[in-house]
Scaffold this motif. Structure first.
Motif, PDB file in Angstrom:
ATOM      1  N   GLU A  38       0.845  -1.184   0.000  1.00  0.00           N
ATOM      2  CA  GLU A  38       0.000   0.000   0.000  1.00  0.00           C
ATOM      3  C   GLU A  38       0.886   1.240   0.000  1.00  0.00           C
ATOM      4  O   GLU A  38       2.039   1.166   0.445  1.00  0.00           O
ATOM      5  N   PRO A  39       0.374   2.368  -0.487  1.00  0.00           N
ATOM      6  CA  PRO A  39       1.193   3.593  -0.453  1.00  0.00           C
ATOM      7  C   PRO A  39       1.725   3.922   0.941  1.00  0.00           C
ATOM      8  O   PRO A  39       2.827   4.479   1.067  1.00  0.00           O
ATOM      9  N   GLU A  40       0.985   3.540   1.962  1.00  0.00           N
ATOM     10  CA  GLU A  40       1.416   3.804   3.342  1.00  0.00           C
ATOM     11  C   GLU A  40       2.643   2.974   3.737  1.00  0.00           C
ATOM     12  O   GLU A  40       3.248   3.220   4.786  1.00  0.00           O
ATOM     13  N   ASP A  41       2.990   1.989   2.932  1.00  0.00           N
ATOM     14  CA  ASP A  41       4.184   1.182   3.205  1.00  0.00           C
ATOM     15  C   ASP A  41       5.457   1.846   2.684  1.00  0.00           C
ATOM     16  O   ASP A  41       6.556   1.322   2.898  1.00  0.00           O
ATOM     17  N   THR A  42       5.325   2.966   2.013  1.00  0.00           N
ATOM     18  CA  THR A  42       6.489   3.684   1.498  1.00  0.00           C
ATOM     19  C   THR A  42       7.377   4.136   2.647  1.00  0.00           C
ATOM     20  O   THR A  42       6.923   4.813   3.567  1.00  0.00           O
ATOM     21  N   ALA A  43       8.638   3.734   2.593  1.00  0.00           N
ATOM     22  CA  ALA A  43       9.582   4.044   3.660  1.00  0.00           C
ATOM     23  C   ALA A  43      10.954   3.498   3.288  1.00  0.00           C
ATOM     24  O   ALA A  43      11.096   2.753   2.313  1.00  0.00           O
ATOM     25  N   VAL A  44      11.939   3.854   4.085  1.00  0.00           N
ATOM     26  CA  VAL A  44      13.231   3.173   4.030  1.00  0.00           C
ATOM     27  C   VAL A  44      13.157   1.997   4.999  1.00  0.00           C
ATOM     28  O   VAL A  44      12.779   2.172   6.160  1.00  0.00           O
ATOM     29  N   TYR A  45      13.503   0.827   4.514  1.00  0.00           N
ATOM     30  CA  TYR A  45      13.442  -0.388   5.313  1.00  0.00           C
ATOM     31  C   TYR A  45      14.845  -0.770   5.759  1.00  0.00           C
ATOM     32  O   TYR A  45      15.773  -0.816   4.944  1.00  0.00           O
ATOM     33  N   TYR A  46      14.960  -1.049   7.067  1.00  0.00           N
ATOM     34  CA  TYR A  46      16.243  -1.360   7.677  1.00  0.00           C
ATOM     35  C   TYR A  46      16.239  -2.763   8.267  1.00  0.00           C
ATOM     36  O   TYR A  46      15.268  -3.185   8.896  1.00  0.00           O
ATOM     37  N   CYS A  47      17.348  -3.414   8.115  1.00  0.00           N
ATOM     38  CA  CYS A  47      17.612  -4.690   8.766  1.00  0.00           C
ATOM     39  C   CYS A  47      18.449  -4.423  10.015  1.00  0.00           C
ATOM     40  O   CYS A  47      19.300  -3.512  10.018  1.00  0.00           O
ATOM     41  N   ALA A  48      18.220  -5.205  11.073  1.00  0.00           N
ATOM     42  CA  ALA A  48      18.953  -5.004  12.318  1.00  0.00           C
ATOM     43  C   ALA A  48      19.252  -6.337  12.992  1.00  0.00           C
ATOM     44  O   ALA A  48      18.519  -7.314  12.789  1.00  0.00           O
ATOM     45  N   ALA A  49      20.305  -6.357  13.790  1.00  0.00           N
ATOM     46  CA  ALA A  49      20.723  -7.578  14.488  1.00  0.00           C
ATOM     47  C   ALA A  49      20.901  -7.308  15.975  1.00  0.00           C
ATOM     48  O   ALA A  49      21.514  -6.304  16.363  1.00  0.00           O
ATOM     49  N   ASP A  50      20.370  -8.215  16.786  1.00  0.00           N
ATOM     50  CA  ASP A  50      20.486  -8.145  18.248  1.00  0.00           C
ATOM     51  C   ASP A  50      21.308  -9.340  18.706  1.00  0.00           C
ATOM     52  O   ASP A  50      20.885 -10.482  18.536  1.00  0.00           O
ATOM     53  N   ARG A  51      22.434  -9.104  19.307  1.00  0.00           N
ATOM     54  CA  ARG A  51      23.329 -10.207  19.682  1.00  0.00           C
ATOM     55  C   ARG A  51      22.978 -10.861  21.006  1.00  0.00           C
ATOM     56  O   ARG A  51      23.477 -11.938  21.324  1.00  0.00           O
ATOM     57  N   ASP A  52      22.109 -10.218  21.821  1.00  0.00           N
ATOM     58  CA  ASP A  52      21.889 -10.682  23.195  1.00  0.00           C
ATOM     59  C   ASP A  52      20.555 -11.387  23.414  1.00  0.00           C
ATOM     60  O   ASP A  52      20.199 -11.645  24.566  1.00  0.00           O
ATOM     61  N   ASP A  53      19.788 -11.639  22.337  1.00  0.00           N
ATOM     62  CA  ASP A  53      18.483 -12.289  22.486  1.00  0.00           C
ATOM     63  C   ASP A  53      17.631 -11.557  23.512  1.00  0.00           C
ATOM     64  O   ASP A  53      17.019 -12.156  24.405  1.00  0.00           O
ATOM     65  N   ASP A  54      17.600 -10.228  23.386  1.00  0.00           N
ATOM     66  CA  ASP A  54      16.849  -9.404  24.324  1.00  0.00           C
ATOM     67  C   ASP A  54      15.352  -9.646  24.220  1.00  0.00           C
ATOM     68  O   ASP A  54      14.857 -10.163  23.207  1.00  0.00           O
ATOM     69  N   TYR A  55      14.646  -9.211  25.279  1.00  0.00           N
ATOM     70  CA  TYR A  55      13.202  -9.458  25.344  1.00  0.00           C
ATOM     71  C   TYR A  55      12.433  -8.543  24.403  1.00  0.00           C
ATOM     72  O   TYR A  55      11.533  -8.971  23.690  1.00  0.00           O
ATOM     73  N   PHE A  56      12.787  -7.245  24.398  1.00  0.00           N
ATOM     74  CA  PHE A  56      11.984  -6.247  23.690  1.00  0.00           C
ATOM     75  C   PHE A  56      12.430  -6.111  22.244  1.00  0.00           C
ATOM     76  O   PHE A  56      13.049  -5.108  21.851  1.00  0.00           O
ATOM     77  N   ILE A  57      12.103  -7.067  21.438  1.00  0.00           N
ATOM     78  CA  ILE A  57      12.611  -7.090  20.059  1.00  0.00           C
ATOM     79  C   ILE A  57      11.819  -6.198  19.123  1.00  0.00           C
ATOM     80  O   ILE A  57      12.146  -6.104  17.940  1.00  0.00           O
ATOM     81  N   ARG A  58      10.775  -5.531  19.626  1.00  0.00           N
ATOM     82  CA  ARG A  58      10.024  -4.587  18.806  1.00  0.00           C
ATOM     83  C   ARG A  58      10.548  -3.153  18.954  1.00  0.00           C
ATOM     84  O   ARG A  58      10.036  -2.239  18.331  1.00  0.00           O
ATOM     85  N   ILE A  59      11.568  -2.974  19.766  1.00  0.00           N
ATOM     86  CA  ILE A  59      12.091  -1.641  20.045  1.00  0.00           C
ATOM     87  C   ILE A  59      13.429  -1.461  19.339  1.00  0.00           C
ATOM     88  O   ILE A  59      14.335  -2.277  19.499  1.00  0.00           O
ATOM     89  N   PRO A  60      13.609  -0.373  18.565  1.00  0.00           N
ATOM     90  CA  PRO A  60      14.870  -0.188  17.841  1.00  0.00           C
ATOM     91  C   PRO A  60      16.102  -0.196  18.737  1.00  0.00           C
ATOM     92  O   PRO A  60      17.153  -0.710  18.337  1.00  0.00           O
TER      93      PRO A  60
END
Length: 124
Positions: free
Chosen positions: A86-108
């Motif tokens: 959808e047009p609302e999906d227009t954005a820059v998309y980023y990949c990210a890696a968490d090395r510590d298996d943290d709980y809050f994986i929805r937070i940048p």
């Protein structure tokens, strides 16, 4: 040094599909939680999806059912299949890696490493 390189962005019409890829180097890929985020102009970075090293995956409610995240450990790569764009999906998309298996994986702020981003533009 951990490096994440995204690819697969582009211009697509509404209703179309794209598949983003993120290839990692410099770390033990299988032990990391991997995430996708996006950021539109003038907005905060937004959670899209994440997959833990256990294989557990979670999605933003607004994208669940349209986006699918997968990982190929043999290729050190994660994918984001995006359907029904959808047009609302227009954005820059980023990949990210968490090395510590943290709980809050929805937070940048949870993530330790980021790619440079790939632009996705959806026209109406």
């Amino acid at each position: 040094q951990v490096q994440l390189v995204e690819s697969g962005g582009g211009l697509v019409q509404a209703g179309g599909s794209l598949r983003l890829s993120c290839t990692a180097s410099g770390h033990t890929f299988t032990s990391y939680t991997m995430g996708w985020f996006r950021q539109a102009p003038g907005k905060e970075r937004e959670f899209v999806s994440a997959t833990r090293r256990s294989g557990f995956s979670t999605y933003s409610d607004s994208m669940k059912g349209r986006f699918t995240m997968s990982r190929d450990n043999a290729k050190n790569t994660v994918y984001l299949q995006m359907d029904g764009l959808e047009p609302e999906d227009t954005a820059v998309y980023y990949c990210a890696a968490d090395r510590d298996d943290d709980y809050f994986i929805r937070i940048p702020g949870t993530y330790d490493y980021w790619g440079q981003g790939t632009q996705v533009t959806v026209s109406s």
